[in-house]
Scaffold this active site. Structure first.
Site, PDB file in Angstrom:
ATOM      1  N   LYS A 248      40.942  51.876  -3.159  1.00 32.86           N
ATOM      2  CA  LYS A 248      40.547  50.757  -4.005  1.00 32.86           C
ATOM      3  C   LYS A 248      39.029  50.694  -4.063  1.00 32.86           C
ATOM      4  O   LYS A 248      38.362  50.776  -3.033  1.00 32.86           O
ATOM      5  CB  LYS A 248      41.128  49.453  -3.447  1.00 32.86           C
ATOM      6  CG  LYS A 248      40.936  48.254  -4.368  1.00 32.86           C
ATOM      7  CD  LYS A 248      41.705  47.038  -3.879  1.00 32.86           C
ATOM      8  CE  LYS A 248      41.546  45.874  -4.833  1.00 32.86           C
ATOM      9  NZ  LYS A 248      42.315  44.694  -4.432  1.00 32.86           N
ATOM     10  N   GLU A 336      56.940  35.043  -1.938  1.00 36.19           N
ATOM     11  CA  GLU A 336      56.927  33.579  -2.009  1.00 36.19           C
ATOM     12  C   GLU A 336      58.260  32.962  -1.592  1.00 36.19           C
ATOM     13  O   GLU A 336      58.285  31.912  -0.931  1.00 36.19           O
ATOM     14  CB  GLU A 336      56.566  33.127  -3.440  1.00 36.19           C
ATOM     15  CG  GLU A 336      55.148  33.454  -3.853  1.00 36.19           C
ATOM     16  CD  GLU A 336      54.978  34.854  -4.415  1.00 36.19           C
ATOM     17  OE1 GLU A 336      53.845  35.215  -4.776  1.00 36.19           O
ATOM     18  OE2 GLU A 336      55.992  35.597  -4.502  1.00 36.19           O
ATOM     19  N   ARG A 364      57.803  31.013  -8.345  1.00 38.19           N
ATOM     20  CA  ARG A 364      58.650  32.152  -7.992  1.00 38.19           C
ATOM     21  C   ARG A 364      59.652  31.806  -6.891  1.00 38.19           C
ATOM     22  O   ARG A 364      60.545  32.588  -6.602  1.00 38.19           O
ATOM     23  CB  ARG A 364      57.781  33.322  -7.544  1.00 38.19           C
ATOM     24  CG  ARG A 364      56.635  33.637  -8.488  1.00 38.19           C
ATOM     25  CD  ARG A 364      55.943  34.927  -8.137  1.00 38.19           C
ATOM     26  NE  ARG A 364      56.694  36.058  -8.676  1.00 38.19           N
ATOM     27  CZ  ARG A 364      56.381  37.326  -8.434  1.00 38.19           C
ATOM     28  NH1 ARG A 364      55.381  37.617  -7.624  1.00 38.19           N
ATOM     29  NH2 ARG A 364      57.096  38.297  -8.954  1.00 38.19           N
TER      30      ARG A 364
END
Length: 589
Positions: A248, A336, A364
């Site tokens: 990244k 979640e 969610r």
């Protein structure tokens, strides 16, 4: 090497005309282009830099948009946007009236699926692949690019589990860089690490056991190796899985070294990579830091306090507690549903659980919120960061639905602090024993009070308060958006006509005060940083209807549409809840 390849690419068709040996140069140009724009315009940086070679290779090998490419989450899709016809307006990324920061179906035929929340790409791509089979398009390819943090989510596993028993022409590409926004966590992350290090024999590969053709891990920055493997997989039918190792922030030294900070670094020097800091001296605190520091203070005094967040320890500022009390503060990854039910399980054993989830992400876990928490009346403390309009992330991230979707759930307490001190005090009050679940919603960004670390005071549940006296019209506001009322009233000719009340509690409502208000005033105006359909204003209309009050009620808030990207100030103006718009509304009475 001096020729500019990128300037002549306006579509993947143009890209495929470039000789393969020139693609490393194109990768350098694409990285430089992303860095040039994001350094000035801001946005998500590290994720897109990490997949530059993969992005080029995918559009080079596959016949997009006929072959369908889905980017999970979308943080990693800047290079994709630039190569698919949006190079010339990429500088409008995440701005009002500009292009979205995430793939968006209405924006381009190359954006095959809208992705703002994570872990949806496998299910969406599998759906496309099954539909292609049913439509007789047996040679069409379907590619899902998923990060190692996203693939640990339950929904991603559900997609993998289903895909493995189909003949769908699906390619799942794991972009494995060991980090989402914060570092990836969990047993799956450890497993992937062991695979990368060669510690897992191939016969024990869990992806192969799910009936995928597994290949890798390979270097995701070796564009020739990636292209070679994609060409092989393009002609391989059935479910396939390619494991790529990437970095990244690749190509910008500081972004590689500090991947959390450079996920979305703000403005930075494109040559040195140094972030251009604006002084934070003499500025009020961010609401997330008020939460994080207050929770740390409370946890130091009460060993039963637990902190939980799904993959957002830095963004939520739960990191303060995680550093101080690592055994009582948990990053559970992008999960979640698990976060909510884990909180419920702990609450059954007498733990005081602060479950910190961005408002948009709690959507969610709605079933768990109802069945596992509210139905059992477990006193979980939900701390909903980024409630209301959040700005440049746009429609997928605005936390504007929570008042409406929470208000209908029995046993729920819903509170929106008007300032930092009230947030601090409700966090304190919640751990004293409410015997019900509570949702505390607060906005993205800074408050207005410098000296917020006051001695704790207990808040009386369900009580509203008068902020300003008036004679004819009552303004009822919910939470921090009420601070917009104050400057608006200061500029009108007849401020004495208007009373202003803070109804921080949407549930339970202060019905005693409401009876007094409805008997006293000629008109009522409600204001909220949430959808006016089903939200705080609707609760006031319901109260009036139930009790036979007939005076006019005007509801102000977010209109019944998905609000796109822009600054919070621009979006408040669009929604007519900024101070100037409120002033105009008040002057019309």
């Amino acid at each position: 090497m001096s020729k500019n390849l990128l300037q002549n690419i306006n579509s993947p068709t143009d890209l495929r005309q470039i000789p393969e040996q020139d693609l490393p140069q194109l990768a350098r140009e694409l990285r430089d282009f992303i860095i040039d724009i994001v350094s000035v315009k801001e946005g998500h940086l590290g994720a897109s830099l990490g997949v530059v070679e993969l992005t080029i290779a995918l559009h080079y090998v596959f016949n997009t948009p006929e072959d369908l490419l889905v980017w999970d989450v979308g943080h990693q899709a800047y290079g994709h946007k630039i190569l698919t016809g949006r190079k010339d307006n990429f500088d409008t990324n995440r701005q009002l009236g500009g292009i979205s920061g995430f793939p968006k179906r209405s924006e381009s035929e190359y954006d095959t699926f809208g992705v703002g929340h994570s872990s949806t790409a496998i299910s969406a791509s599998l759906g496309m692949a099954i539909a292609s089979n049913l439509n007789g398009n047996l040679d069409k390819n379907h590619i899902a690019v998923v990060g190692d943090a996203s693939i640990a989510s339950g929904m991603a596993f559900e997609g993998l589990n289903h895909a493995g028993v189909t003949d769908a022409n699906l390619l799942v590409i794991l972009n494995d860089n060991a980090i989402g926004i914060d570092p990836s966590v969990g047993a799956l992350k450890n497993y992937l690490t062991s695979v990368k290090e060669g510690k897992n024999p191939r016969q024990n590969n869990m992806i192969k056991s799910l009936n995928f053709d597994y290949s890798g891990p390979i270097d995701g920055h070796d564009i020739f190796a990636v292209i070679k493997e994609l060409r092989r997989l393009k002609n391989t039918k059935g479910p396939k899985f390619l494991h790529l190792i990437t970095t990244k922030g690749k190509g910008l030294e500081q972004a590689e070294k500090d991947q959390v900070k450079y996920h979305a670094p703000g403005k930075f020097d494109k040559l040195t990579g140094e972030i251009i800091f604006t002084s934070e001296e003499n500025l009020p605190p961010k609401f997330q830091d008020v939460f994080g520091l207050t929770l740390l203070e409370l946890a130091g005094k009460n060993e039963k306090i637990i902190g939980i967040t799904p993959a957002m320890p830095s963004g939520s500022s739960l990191k303060f507690m995680m550093d101080a009390f690592p055994k009582r503060a948990f990053d559970v990854g992008i999960a979640e549903q698990h976060a909510v039910t884990l909180s419920a399980g702990m609450a059954t054993q007498g733990m005081i659980v602060y479950c910190n989830i961005y408002s948009t992400f709690l959507q969610r876990a709605y079933d768990q919120l109802i069945h596992d928490v509210a139905l059992q009346n477990l006193p979980v403390i939900f701390c909903l960061d980024r409630a209301g309009l959040v700005g440049e992330d746009g429609a997928t991230h605005h936390g504007v639905f929570d008042l409406a979707y929470l208000r209908c759930i029995p046993n729920m307490i819903i509170y929106s602090p008007m300032n930092e001190i009230e947030l601090r005090n409700i966090l304190y009050t919640a751990q004293l024993g409410l015997n019900h679940p509570i949702a505390i919603r607060y906005p993205r960004g800074r408050g207005e009070i410098m000296d917020w670390k006051k001695p704790f005071e207990k808040i009386e549940i369900g009580k509203a308060k008068l902020l300003k006296k008036g004679s004819r019209i009552a303004i009822l506001s919910n939470g921090f958006i009420g601070t917009n009322v104050i400057p608006a009233l200061a500029e009108i000719k007849n401020p004495h006509d208007f009373a202003h009340y803070d109804f921080s509690f949407v549930k339970p409502l202060d019905e005693n005060l409401l009876h007094e208000i409805f008997k006293t005033f000629e008109n009522i105006i409600t204001l909220e940083n949430g959808t006016i359909k089903g939200g705080f204003g609707s609760s006031i209309i319901e109260f009036a209807s139930t009790n036979g009050y007939l005076i006019p009620i005007k509801t102000l808030g977010i209109p019944d549409e998905f609000i796109e990207q822009g600054t919070v100030e621009e979006l408040q103006k669009y929604s007519k809840i900024d101070p100037k718009s409120l002033k105009n509304t008040f002057e019309s009475y």
